[in-house]
Design a protein around this motif. Structure first.
Motif, PDB file in Angstrom:
ATOM      1  N   ALA A 135       0.828  -1.203   0.000  1.00  0.00           N
ATOM      2  CA  ALA A 135       0.000   0.000   0.000  1.00  0.00           C
ATOM      3  C   ALA A 135       0.863   1.255   0.000  1.00  0.00           C
ATOM      4  O   ALA A 135       0.535   2.247  -0.657  1.00  0.00           O
ATOM      5  N   VAL A 139       0.499   4.219  -2.839  1.00  0.00           N
ATOM      6  CA  VAL A 139       0.185   5.636  -2.638  1.00  0.00           C
ATOM      7  C   VAL A 139       1.347   6.514  -3.101  1.00  0.00           C
ATOM      8  O   VAL A 139       1.138   7.622  -3.611  1.00  0.00           O
ATOM      9  N   LYS A 143      -1.533   6.362  -6.271  1.00  0.00           N
ATOM     10  CA  LYS A 143      -2.801   5.647  -6.154  1.00  0.00           C
ATOM     11  C   LYS A 143      -3.541   6.049  -4.880  1.00  0.00           C
ATOM     12  O   LYS A 143      -2.947   6.542  -3.921  1.00  0.00           O
ATOM     13  N   SER A 144      -4.850   5.797  -4.868  1.00  0.00           N
ATOM     14  CA  SER A 144      -5.644   6.005  -3.659  1.00  0.00           C
ATOM     15  C   SER A 144      -5.316   4.920  -2.640  1.00  0.00           C
ATOM     16  O   SER A 144      -4.831   3.838  -2.988  1.00  0.00           O
ATOM     17  N   LEU A 145      -5.585   5.225  -1.374  1.00  0.00           N
ATOM     18  CA  LEU A 145      -5.349   4.248  -0.311  1.00  0.00           C
ATOM     19  C   LEU A 145      -6.606   3.415  -0.107  1.00  0.00           C
ATOM     20  O   LEU A 145      -7.658   3.942   0.261  1.00  0.00           O
ATOM     21  N   LEU A 146      -6.477   2.116  -0.334  1.00  0.00           N
ATOM     22  CA  LEU A 146      -7.589   1.190  -0.154  1.00  0.00           C
ATOM     23  C   LEU A 146      -7.507   0.536   1.223  1.00  0.00           C
ATOM     24  O   LEU A 146      -6.417   0.396   1.794  1.00  0.00           O
ATOM     25  N   SER A 193     -12.342  -3.595  -0.684  1.00  0.00           N
ATOM     26  CA  SER A 193     -13.275  -2.473  -0.832  1.00  0.00           C
ATOM     27  C   SER A 193     -14.683  -2.965  -1.136  1.00  0.00           C
ATOM     28  O   SER A 193     -15.674  -2.346  -0.724  1.00  0.00           O
ATOM     29  N   ASN A 207     -12.320   3.941  -1.191  1.00  0.00           N
ATOM     30  CA  ASN A 207     -11.024   4.407  -0.702  1.00  0.00           C
ATOM     31  C   ASN A 207     -11.089   4.884   0.746  1.00  0.00           C
ATOM     32  O   ASN A 207     -12.037   5.564   1.134  1.00  0.00           O
ATOM     33  N   HIS A 210      -8.729   9.142  -0.816  1.00  0.00           N
ATOM     34  CA  HIS A 210      -8.635   9.280  -2.268  1.00  0.00           C
ATOM     35  C   HIS A 210      -7.287   9.903  -2.639  1.00  0.00           C
ATOM     36  O   HIS A 210      -6.717  10.694  -1.875  1.00  0.00           O
ATOM     37  N   ALA A 211      -6.795   9.568  -3.815  1.00  0.00           N
ATOM     38  CA  ALA A 211      -5.501  10.089  -4.265  1.00  0.00           C
ATOM     39  C   ALA A 211      -5.458  11.611  -4.273  1.00  0.00           C
ATOM     40  O   ALA A 211      -4.413  12.217  -3.991  1.00  0.00           O
TER      41      ALA A 211
END
Length: 217
Positions: A135, A139, A143-146, A193, A207, A210-211
Motif C-alpha cells: 500500500a 500511494v 494511487k488512492s489508499l484502499l 473495498s 477508498n 482518495h488520491a
C-alpha cells in the motif's frame, strides 16, 4: 483573510474582494494625482507591491489595502487567483465580468500543489493509518489508499480529518483526508473495498483516502 483561507481550502479558482476602491494603485489615489491603477499583478505579493499599500498609519492602508494584500498572499499561495473590485456599483460581479476596472492577482501555484502544501502543513492530531509495504508503494505511485493495504488504525478521528500515513516501521510518508472515521476505518482495515458495504451496512466509496486527498513527504 478568512475568505482567502476558505477559497484555498475549497479549491476555488478565483476570490473576489468587493471594496470601495476599484483595485490596487501605485499609491493612494485619493491624495496623489500620480497614482496609477494596476489592472494585473503577477509574480506574487512582493515587497514592492506591499509598499504600494502605504504604511499602516495611512488612511489608504487603514482602509484595508494592507489587509487585502495579506489576503492575496494567502489566496495565491493556495493556487487561487484574487481580484479587488468596486462593490459600490450595481451588480458588481456582473460588472466585473463585463470588464469593469479591477486588479487581478494571478497565482503561479497550481491548486494541486497548493493543496498538497496545505495538507502537509495541516495539524493531523493523533490519527494515523499504518500501511503495509504494498500500500505504501501504491500511494507513493499516486494511487488512492484502499482498506486492504491498512494494517492498523491509530488514534481517534472523524471523517474529513487529516491523518498521518505511516509505514509499519513507523516512518511517516504523508498526510491525507480520511474518508472514514477511525471506528469505521478500523473495521474495514485489511478488507476488500467490495466488502465495505457489508461490514458497515453502508459505503462511502472504495477508498480510505482518495488520491486527490493525499500529500506525500
Amino acid at each position: 483573510r478568512l475568505a482567502a483561507r476558505v477559497g484555498g481550502m475549497v479549491g476555488a479558482d478565483l476570490l473576489v474582494l468587493l471594496s470601495d476602491i476599484d483595485g490596487l494603485y501605485t499609491s493612494n489615489p485619493k491624495v496623489s494625482a500620480a497614482a496609477e491603477h494596476l489592472p494585473l499583478v503577477t509574480g506574487g505579493i512582493t515587497p514592492e507591491i506591499e509598499a504600494m499599500a502605504g504604511d499602516e498609519t495611512s488612511a489608504y492602508a487603514k482602509g484595508g489595502m494592507v489587509t487585502k494584500l495579506a489576503a492575496a498572499k494567502i489566496a495565491l499561495g493556495a493556487g487561487c487567483a484574487m481580484a479587488i473590485a468596486d462593490g459600490r456599483v450595481l451588480n458588481p460581479l456582473q460588472a466585473l465580468v463585463d470588464g469593469a476596472r479591477a486588479t487581478l492577482f494571478t497565482s503561479t501555484e497550481t491548486r494541486h500543489s497548493a493543496r498538497e502544501a496545505w495538507l502537509l502543513g495541516a495539524l493531523s492530531g493523533d490519527g494515523a493509518l499504518i500501511l503495509d509495504d504494498g500500500a505504501a508503494r501504491a500511494v507513493q505511485a499516486g494511487k488512492s489508499l484502499l482498506p486492504a493495504g491498512v494494517v492498523s488504525v491509530e488514534g481517534a478521528f472523524e471523517r474529513g480529518d487529516t491523518v498521518r500515513i505511516s509505514r509499519a516501521d513507523g516512518t511517516d510518508i504523508g498526510r491525507g483526508i480520511a474518508a472514514y472515521g477511525s471506528e469505521d476505518a478500523a473495521r474495514i482495515a485489511g478488507k476488500r473495498s467490495a466488502d465495505i458495504a457489508t461490514i458497515l451496512d453502508e459505503s462511502r466509496g472504495p477508498n480510505l483516502i482518495h488520491a486527490d486527498d493525499l500529500a506525500l513527504f
